[in-house]
Scaffold this active site. Structure first.
Site, PDB file in Angstrom:
ATOM      1  N   MET A   1      45.987  41.118  42.076  1.00 59.99           N
ATOM      2  CA  MET A   1      45.934  41.220  43.551  1.00 59.99           C
ATOM      3  C   MET A   1      46.225  40.155  44.366  1.00 59.99           C
ATOM      4  SD  MET A   1      43.492  44.599  44.230  1.00 59.99           S
ATOM      5  CE  MET A   1      41.947  43.619  44.678  1.00 59.99           C
ATOM      6  N   GLY A   2      46.961  38.981  43.467  1.00 63.42           N
ATOM      7  CA  GLY A   2      47.276  37.733  44.239  1.00 63.42           C
ATOM      8  C   GLY A   2      46.207  36.842  44.686  1.00 63.42           C
TER       9      GLY A   2
ATOM     10  N   GLY B   1      41.006  31.359  37.330  1.00 63.31           N
ATOM     11  CA  GLY B   1      40.929  32.521  36.517  1.00 63.31           C
ATOM     12  C   GLY B   1      41.858  33.406  36.098  1.00 63.31           C
ATOM     13  N   HIS B   2      42.894  33.640  37.262  1.00 63.53           N
ATOM     14  CA  HIS B   2      44.278  34.506  37.030  1.00 63.53           C
ATOM     15  C   HIS B   2      44.821  33.446  36.156  1.00 63.53           C
ATOM     16  CE1 HIS B   2      42.918  36.187  41.001  1.00 63.53           C
ATOM     17  NE2 HIS B   2      43.160  37.195  40.302  1.00 63.53           N
TER      18      HIS B   2
ATOM     19  N   GLY C   1      40.299  39.808  33.344  1.00 64.73           N
ATOM     20  CA  GLY C   1      39.173  38.782  33.331  1.00 64.73           C
ATOM     21  C   GLY C   1      38.013  39.410  33.019  1.00 64.73           C
TER      22      GLY C   1
ATOM     23  N   GLN D   1      35.281  46.752  34.829  1.00 67.29           N
ATOM     24  CA  GLN D   1      36.604  47.090  35.029  1.00 67.29           C
ATOM     25  C   GLN D   1      37.209  47.129  33.623  1.00 67.29           C
ATOM     26  OE1 GLN D   1      39.639  46.020  38.166  1.00 67.29           O
ATOM     27  NE2 GLN D   1      40.246  44.381  36.798  1.00 67.29           N
TER      28      GLN D   1
ATOM     29  N   SER E   1      39.017  35.550  44.046  1.00 70.88           N
ATOM     30  CA  SER E   1      39.756  35.346  45.308  1.00 70.88           C
ATOM     31  C   SER E   1      38.733  35.575  46.410  1.00 70.88           C
ATOM     32  CB  SER E   1      40.829  36.706  45.201  1.00 70.88           C
ATOM     33  OG  SER E   1      41.318  36.537  44.299  1.00 70.88           O
TER      34      SER E   1
HETATM   35  O1  PAF Z   1      41.167  42.783  39.039  1.00 67.82           O
HETATM   36  C1  PAF Z   1      41.983  43.281  39.860  1.00 67.82           C
HETATM   37  O2  PAF Z   1      42.618  42.074  40.566  1.00 67.82           O
HETATM   38  C2  PAF Z   1      42.578  44.562  40.022  1.00 67.82           C
HETATM   39  O3  PAF Z   1      41.392  45.199  40.050  1.00 67.82           O
HETATM   40  C3  PAF Z   1      43.551  44.849  39.442  1.00 67.82           C
HETATM   41  C4  PAF Z   1      43.397  44.996  38.022  1.00 67.82           C
HETATM   42  C5  PAF Z   1      44.904  44.039  39.394  1.00 67.82           C
HETATM   43  C6  PAF Z   1      44.127  46.372  39.807  1.00 67.82           C
HETATM   44  O4  PAF Z   1      44.517  46.283  40.994  1.00 67.82           O
END
Ligand code: PAF
Length: 282
Positions: free
Chosen positions: A30-31, A36-37, A148, A154, A187
């Site tokens: 989600m930017g 981590g990303h 992550g 999730q 974030s």
């Molecule tokens: O983990 C996230 O940033 C969000 O939940 C994802 C997996 C991009 C879905 O919108």
């Protein structure tokens, strides 16, 4: 790195790569990218020929009253960081591309979404996640998708989605990346003021304390949870949840057995933070 906004463009780019026999890796985000990303993007770079990063602040996974409007939107910086970490394509669609007028479908993964974040953020949260991730998988058709482990629930929801709907994608969960003082990167850490930022380190310290208890051979849930809770209380944090569950199916555990997930969520200052630790009895 190319920035593409439409489903047609990303599909064309991926199908050219696939025709050439390339492995396609997807990092959904989600930017507001952080280390981590970027660790996911680097991992995707190692494991795939074409690396697609998606950037979409998915409105359907925010409950009313949550931080959808305030969620940090830093696309220019994100594009630079993603490119630097090895992304080939940044797929950054407008909401109308993902949810066109009349959009009426929602995916619900039952059984593991009612607890932890599902219990506190509402069932719609994981419906929103499952639906957008299913769409991204349909659009990009990745061979591998990277998530992550900080969002442990999730990851389980997405694994179950993929298994139940026979989606031909491998899910790779990557380790939590932490600041030098142990705070899990998020974030939402930008919402923390200096005092809250300091208190927020208690989440990781609470997990450390629980792990130390298990290492001493005390594996009962009451002892493990009490050790973690004491650290949080000391920092003035009243967790939204602090629970010991099976890391396989989120069943509540009375002791650390098999692979256990100790998961915590707490409001610290202006940020709702989550963190977790896998615990294993010796
Ligand atoms: O983990 C996230 O940033 C969000 O939940 C994802 C997996 C991009 C879905 O919108």
């Amino acid at each position: 790195m190319r920035i593409v906004r439409t489903i047609a463009e990303v599909r064309a780019a991926v199908s050219a790569a696939r025709d050439a026999g390339d492995i396609v890796g997807l990092v959904p985000t989600m930017g507001a990218l952080h280390e981590g990303h970027l660790s996911l993007v680097r991992r995707a770079r190692e494991g795939s020929d074409l690396v697609v990063v998606s950037l979409f602040v998915n409105p359907t996974q925010f409950a009313p009253g949550e931080d959808l409007a305030a969620y940090p939107r830093t696309e220019e910086r994100d594009a630079e960081l993603a490119a630097g970490a090895g992304a080939d394509i940044l797929f950054a669609p407008p909401a109308s591309e993902i949810y066109p007028d009349g959009f009426a479908t929602s995916i619900h993964v039952a059984g593991i979404t009612e607890v932890l974040c599902g219990a506190h953020r509402g069932a719609a949260h994981f419906d929103g996640v499952a639906t957008v991730v299913a769409k991204l998988f349909q659009i990009v058709a990745p061979d591998v998708a990277y998530f992550g482990q900080k969002d442990a629930q999730q990851v389980l929801v997405i694994r179950r989605l993929v298994r139940d709907l026979d989606m031909p994608v491998r899910i790779e969960a990557c380790p939590i990346v932490r600041e030098p003082d142990g705070l899990a990167m998020s974030s939402r850490n930008v919402y923390l003021d200096a005092a809250a930022r300091k208190r927020a380190t208690a989440l990781n310290r609470a997990l450390d304390a629980a792990e130390a208890v298990v290492a001493r051979g005390e594996t009962g849930a009451p002892e493990v949870l009490a050790a973690a809770r004491a650290v949080l209380t000391d920092a003035g944090i009243d967790p939204e949840y602090l629970e010991l569950r099976s890391a396989e199916d989120l069943r509540e555990l009375t002791r650390v057995e098999g692979t256990a997930l100790l998961a915590v969520a707490a409001q610290v200052g202006a940020a709702r933070l989550i963190d977790n630790r896998i615990l294993e009895a010796r």
